[in-house]
Design an enzyme around this catalytic site. Sequence first.
Site, PDB file in Angstrom:
ATOM      1  CD  GLU A 175      -3.094  -1.002   2.140  1.00  0.00           C
ATOM      2  OE1 GLU A 175      -4.066  -1.858   2.117  1.00  0.00           O
ATOM      3  OE2 GLU A 175      -3.112  -0.117   3.024  1.00  0.00           O
ATOM      4  CD  GLU A 362      -3.917  -5.758   3.747  1.00  0.00           C
ATOM      5  OE1 GLU A 362      -4.517  -4.781   4.314  1.00  0.00           O
ATOM      6  OE2 GLU A 362      -2.772  -5.675   3.772  1.00  0.00           O
ATOM      7  CD1 TRP A 416      -2.166  -0.260  10.642  1.00  0.00           C
ATOM      8  CD2 TRP A 416      -0.142   0.188  11.455  1.00  0.00           C
ATOM      9  NE1 TRP A 416      -1.288  -1.090  10.030  1.00  0.00           N
ATOM     10  CE2 TRP A 416      -0.161  -0.863  10.385  1.00  0.00           C
ATOM     11  CE3 TRP A 416       0.978   0.552  11.832  1.00  0.00           C
ATOM     12  CZ2 TRP A 416       1.175  -1.754  10.034  1.00  0.00           C
ATOM     13  CZ3 TRP A 416       2.232  -0.099  11.576  1.00  0.00           C
ATOM     14  CH2 TRP A 416       2.228  -1.148  10.700  1.00  0.00           C
TER      15      TRP A 416
END
Length: 452
Positions: A175, A362, A416
């Site tokens: 990403e 994903e 995150w």
Amino acid sequence: MMGRTKTPQLLTRKDFPDDFIFGAATAAYQVEGHQFGGAGSTHWDTFAATPGNVINAEDGAKACDQYHRYGEDMDLLRAGHFDAYRFSTSWARVLPEGRGQVNQEGLDYYDRLTDAILERGLQPHQTLYHWEMPSALADLGGWTHPDVHHWFGDFVEIIDAKIGDRMTSIATINEPWCVAYLSHFIGAHAPGKRDIRATSRAMHHILKAHGEAMTRLRAKGRDNLGIVLNFEYPTPASDAAEDIKAAAVQDAIYNRWFIEAITKGTYPAEALEGFAPHMPTGWEDDLKTLIHQPLDWLGVNYYTRHIHAHDPEAAAWPHTKEIAGHRATTQMGWEIYPEGLHHFLTWLSERYVGDLPIYVTENGMAWEDHVQNGVVNDPERCGFVQDHLAMMKQAIEDGTNLKGFFYWSLLDNYEWAFGYEKRFGIVHVDFETLQRTPKASYHMFKDMLTRS
């Protein structure tokens, strides 16, 4: 909005080609436990330690402690009848200072992990970089530094010498939009910058790093190389020309910048409108040489759509704003829009990669799961998976060379900037005891992947 609870028709392994693989994915910093095994500091450690950046200032120091519990996690994959495990290797675990002295403990860990994957009859799919820039390199500018692709290439050669010959596939970067734009323009991820010059350089340098890794690995004879790009479906807020343009600008930044650079050697004009004045010298030459190289496969990450409108009050480019949608949403607040996955799989095949193998690397759903009497029921996630599988099946029927699907994520983990609050896993993790509890969605996979 509440998630939907209807039970869809259950697709199974039999609904897909015989060679279609089913796996689950994780990322190093999110699951391993970065305090273990001599790993060096990353910019996520320092970002999390800065007030206001991460919920509860949580970091990946312990995470799911896969560093010690990897065998248990690989057993879960085998017992769930999965074919493969997608994992990432931490730059700072291998090179604590980003360059120089190698951490042998880190290399040995990835050696043990690879053995554990193979011993259970699973395919290992490696991602070289999933967002954990070593702090020592972040101090020098990280992804804005003109030499960062060389630093990354050195790391790639070290970890590849240890485990590369046993990998089913190797992805260079996970990403890049998140690495560059989300982290340097929006500032939501480490290093938390909000600067268009830094963003322009990061958007370009991350692709140079991809190209450098490809070049070095090709020289070693690797023929299983790809990259993992994320895509979000861009919807104009109205039929007005200015809203259509707003969606096109965001589409160029998010969806087209990276795939066009790799496959065509160009950047989209709508994005260059903002970035071009701030790009590093020589970027045009880099596009035609280092960045524009053939892939062996493409990874597609997809979760949601966004609705874009022109923002007349925005003084600076890109002059856009997001508008709330009307669909059911996940725990992340993301609209559930499975049609977007079908769009991207067919669009990529028709416009950019042709018959190149594609993997959905994903796709998954965060939900507020709880263990009740030893059980985690998550019908919303089961429905989400089935709806997106239906879009994959349709894309295959429409001519896309889709070869596999990795659910995100095997485990609840460190999400995150959201800390440990958002749960994507098909396996629940108690972050105090680290106990793993397979959810109903895990058992759904186990049933649907059983070979008769």
